[in-house]
Scaffold this motif. Structure first.
Motif, PDB file in Angstrom:
ATOM      1  N   ASN A  79      34.976  33.725  37.987  1.00 27.81           N
ATOM      2  CA  ASN A  79      34.769  34.153  36.781  1.00 27.81           C
ATOM      3  C   ASN A  79      35.941  34.384  36.044  1.00 27.81           C
ATOM      4  O   ASN A  79      36.259  33.943  34.905  1.00 27.81           O
ATOM      5  CB  ASN A  79      34.526  35.607  37.227  1.00 27.81           C
ATOM      6  CG  ASN A  79      32.754  35.720  37.507  1.00 27.81           C
ATOM      7  OD1 ASN A  79      32.071  35.854  36.372  1.00 27.81           O
ATOM      8  ND2 ASN A  79      32.306  35.643  38.553  1.00 27.81           N
ATOM      9  N   GLY A  82      36.605  31.133  34.584  1.00 27.96           N
ATOM     10  CA  GLY A  82      35.576  31.017  33.072  1.00 27.96           C
ATOM     11  C   GLY A  82      34.672  29.924  33.703  1.00 27.96           C
ATOM     12  O   GLY A  82      34.002  29.579  32.799  1.00 27.96           O
ATOM     13  N   SER A  85      30.089  33.222  34.574  1.00 33.39           N
ATOM     14  CA  SER A  85      30.060  34.535  33.955  1.00 33.39           C
ATOM     15  C   SER A  85      28.989  35.284  34.412  1.00 33.39           C
ATOM     16  O   SER A  85      27.821  35.254  34.084  1.00 33.39           O
ATOM     17  CB  SER A  85      29.868  34.319  32.554  1.00 33.39           C
ATOM     18  OG  SER A  85      29.724  35.682  31.724  1.00 33.39           O
ATOM     19  N   THR A  92      27.100  34.743  40.744  1.00 32.55           N
ATOM     20  CA  THR A  92      28.160  33.732  40.837  1.00 32.55           C
ATOM     21  C   THR A  92      27.574  32.538  41.838  1.00 32.55           C
ATOM     22  O   THR A  92      27.640  31.329  41.417  1.00 32.55           O
ATOM     23  CB  THR A  92      29.518  34.268  41.266  1.00 32.55           C
ATOM     24  OG1 THR A  92      29.863  35.367  40.561  1.00 32.55           O
ATOM     25  CG2 THR A  92      30.451  33.258  41.666  1.00 32.55           C
ATOM     26  N   VAL A 138      40.163  34.839  32.523  1.00 29.10           N
ATOM     27  CA  VAL A 138      39.225  36.058  31.906  1.00 29.10           C
ATOM     28  C   VAL A 138      39.394  37.422  32.681  1.00 29.10           C
ATOM     29  O   VAL A 138      39.476  37.485  33.795  1.00 29.10           O
ATOM     30  CB  VAL A 138      37.883  35.396  32.187  1.00 29.10           C
ATOM     31  CG1 VAL A 138      36.711  36.568  31.912  1.00 29.10           C
ATOM     32  CG2 VAL A 138      37.496  34.131  31.539  1.00 29.10           C
TER      33      VAL A 138
END
Length: 159
Positions: A79, A82, A85, A92, A138
């Motif tokens: 995550n 990136g 998401s 995931t 992120v």
């Protein structure tokens, strides 16, 4: 059980894990002559075994992944980069499986778990990350400037 605990004492929740390993070993000896079948549903019925553990055990024992073993480290790193998401490890896993060839499904866990434990932690060590130039960072709000210890197998300096 104490011997098992001594072997895994550096891991989080080692006492509970030692108890689970001991119970599973006794069950395997009693019910399966010491060898558990590569059956995810059977493994999931065992105390202390979740989806990630079952997927990893079957993948390692058979050499074939049925799903990507995603724990909190794989979830966080994928995550943060990136690449996905997702708000849960399960999501995931689903998103990674859509983009990664099956031949990498076990390898991704083997690479990202130690990377997530030592470099891309909850408060990441971005200044020392060898992948910083490619990372989208992120939801990175705070950075740990501490160098990565050389003994963890993940150390490198950002270029």
């Amino acid at each position: 059980m104490q011997q098992i605990d001594e072997l895994i004492h550096t891991y989080a929740f080692h006492r509970a894990k030692a108890q689970s390993i001991h119970s599973i070993a006794k069950y395997a000896l009693r019910e399966h002559k010491g060898t558990l079948p590569a059956d995810r549903e059977l493994l999931l019925e065992l105390s202390g075994v979740g989806r990630k553990c079952a997927n990893l055990a079957i993948g390692v024992s058979t050499g074939e992944a049925i799903d990507i073993p995603v724990d909190i480290h794989v979830h966080r790193v994928a995550n943060r980069w990136g690449v996905v998401s997702a708000n849960t490890p399960e999501r995931t896993m689903e998103q990674l499986q859509e983009i990664l060839p099956r031949s990498y499904w076990l390898e991704i866990n083997k690479l990202l778990v130690p990377f997530g434990k030592h470099v891309c932690r909850v408060i990441p060590r971005c200044p020392h990350c060898p992948l910083l130039s490619m990372c989208r960072q992120v939801e990175v709000n705070k950075i740990d400037p501490t160098p990565v210890p050389a003994t963890d197998g993940c150390s490198s300096s950002a270029g």
